[in-house]
Design a protein around this motif. Sequence first.
Motif, PDB file in Angstrom:
ATOM      1  N   TYR A   1      45.752 -68.776  76.361  1.00 55.34           N
ATOM      2  CA  TYR A   1      45.543 -67.328  76.338  1.00 55.34           C
ATOM      3  C   TYR A   1      46.421 -66.682  75.264  1.00 55.34           C
ATOM      4  O   TYR A   1      47.609 -66.923  75.192  1.00 55.34           O
ATOM      5  CB  TYR A   1      45.861 -66.724  77.702  1.00 55.34           C
ATOM      6  CG  TYR A   1      45.383 -65.298  77.869  1.00 55.34           C
ATOM      7  CD1 TYR A   1      44.090 -65.027  78.304  1.00 55.34           C
ATOM      8  CD2 TYR A   1      46.218 -64.225  77.583  1.00 55.34           C
ATOM      9  CE1 TYR A   1      43.646 -63.729  78.450  1.00 55.34           C
ATOM     10  CE2 TYR A   1      45.780 -62.916  77.727  1.00 55.34           C
ATOM     11  CZ  TYR A   1      44.489 -62.679  78.165  1.00 55.34           C
ATOM     12  OH  TYR A   1      44.059 -61.379  78.314  1.00 55.34           O
ATOM     13  N   LYS A   2      45.799 -65.845  74.429  1.00 53.16           N
ATOM     14  CA  LYS A   2      46.519 -65.238  73.302  1.00 53.16           C
ATOM     15  C   LYS A   2      46.758 -63.757  73.550  1.00 53.16           C
ATOM     16  O   LYS A   2      45.881 -63.053  74.050  1.00 53.16           O
ATOM     17  CB  LYS A   2      45.696 -65.384  72.009  1.00 53.16           C
ATOM     18  CG  LYS A   2      45.603 -66.801  71.479  1.00 53.16           C
ATOM     19  CD  LYS A   2      46.692 -67.038  70.444  1.00 53.16           C
ATOM     20  CE  LYS A   2      46.560 -68.381  69.727  1.00 53.16           C
ATOM     21  NZ  LYS A   2      46.138 -69.499  70.569  1.00 53.16           N
ATOM     22  N   LEU A   3      47.923 -63.297  73.131  1.00 55.80           N
ATOM     23  CA  LEU A   3      48.207 -61.864  73.173  1.00 55.80           C
ATOM     24  C   LEU A   3      47.472 -61.158  72.034  1.00 55.80           C
ATOM     25  O   LEU A   3      47.270 -61.750  70.969  1.00 55.80           O
ATOM     26  CB  LEU A   3      49.706 -61.620  73.008  1.00 55.80           C
ATOM     27  CG  LEU A   3      50.627 -61.997  74.157  1.00 55.80           C
ATOM     28  CD1 LEU A   3      52.086 -61.767  73.755  1.00 55.80           C
ATOM     29  CD2 LEU A   3      50.290 -61.198  75.406  1.00 55.80           C
ATOM     30  N   SER A   4      47.106 -59.923  72.251  1.00 57.13           N
ATOM     31  CA  SER A   4      46.584 -59.106  71.159  1.00 57.13           C
ATOM     32  C   SER A   4      47.722 -58.874  70.165  1.00 57.13           C
ATOM     33  O   SER A   4      48.904 -59.057  70.506  1.00 57.13           O
ATOM     34  CB  SER A   4      46.097 -57.760  71.698  1.00 57.13           C
ATOM     35  OG  SER A   4      47.191 -57.010  72.189  1.00 57.13           O
ATOM     36  N   SER A   5      47.398 -58.441  68.957  1.00 57.44           N
ATOM     37  CA  SER A   5      48.474 -58.272  67.971  1.00 57.44           C
ATOM     38  C   SER A   5      49.426 -57.149  68.374  1.00 57.44           C
ATOM     39  O   SER A   5      50.626 -57.237  68.125  1.00 57.44           O
ATOM     40  CB  SER A   5      47.896 -58.043  66.576  1.00 57.44           C
ATOM     41  OG  SER A   5      47.066 -56.917  66.581  1.00 57.44           O
ATOM     42  N   SER A   6      48.930 -56.131  69.032  1.00 60.77           N
ATOM     43  CA  SER A   6      49.866 -55.069  69.439  1.00 60.77           C
ATOM     44  C   SER A   6      50.795 -55.551  70.559  1.00 60.77           C
ATOM     45  O   SER A   6      51.978 -55.197  70.579  1.00 60.77           O
ATOM     46  CB  SER A   6      49.135 -53.788  69.837  1.00 60.77           C
ATOM     47  OG  SER A   6      48.039 -54.039  70.661  1.00 60.77           O
ATOM     48  N   ALA A   7      50.270 -56.365  71.470  1.00 59.47           N
ATOM     49  CA  ALA A   7      51.134 -56.921  72.517  1.00 59.47           C
ATOM     50  C   ALA A   7      52.154 -57.886  71.909  1.00 59.47           C
ATOM     51  O   ALA A   7      53.325 -57.903  72.292  1.00 59.47           O
ATOM     52  CB  ALA A   7      50.294 -57.628  73.578  1.00 59.47           C
TER      53      ALA A   7
END
Length: 159
Positions: A122-128
């Motif tokens: 699972y990947k974080l969004s770039s803002s997260a």
Amino acid sequence: MSVATDLSHNSNANLVQSFQALDADQQLALFWFIYTEMGESITPAAPGASTVSPTVAQGLYDQVKEKSQEEQLQIQRDLVNRTGGDISREYGALSDTTKLLFWYLLAQGMDSTEIIPLPEGYKLSSSAESLLEKIKQIEFSEQMSVFRDIVAPMGVDPT
Ligand code: 45D
């Protein structure tokens, strides 16, 4: 208040706001990555040293643990979205520090597989992701106050 304290207060408030601007799943995922980054630096405070109620946090955790994985996820999404039923209301009645301890127990439960894990890869969004980097850079005591401000308004006011 010194200028320096004032500035750090403002930027911490910005961190909290940026966190709250993420959708519920990104908030949960980011919170998980924070835990994996700082897990070892969290040392349970001496009992009685604060307003924390370990038995109460544990009792609420035990209720969540008994649920199916789907329900466990829904409960956590509800907490973040400030919706939901009994668990959200019980959560809402806890002190801020006890709320934080409850999240810590959930994260430990994910480690021990009692609680639904993050999907593999699972990947974080770039803002997260950029928020995670900022949170990693502040001091432990500031992180604590940021987390407390994040978990405080979650759940549902029981009154
Ligand atoms: O399928 O002892 C997604 C005090 C996507 C004092 C998901 C303290 C879809 C007393 C939503 C991502 C309280 C101050 C799934 C201690 C999907 C004391 C699931 C300190 C499955 C120790 C996501 C406490 C999920 C501290 C389930 C500093 C995410 C506590 C769950 C810090 C994320 C606690 C969780 C932290 C994150 C807890 C549970 C950072 C928890 C983080």
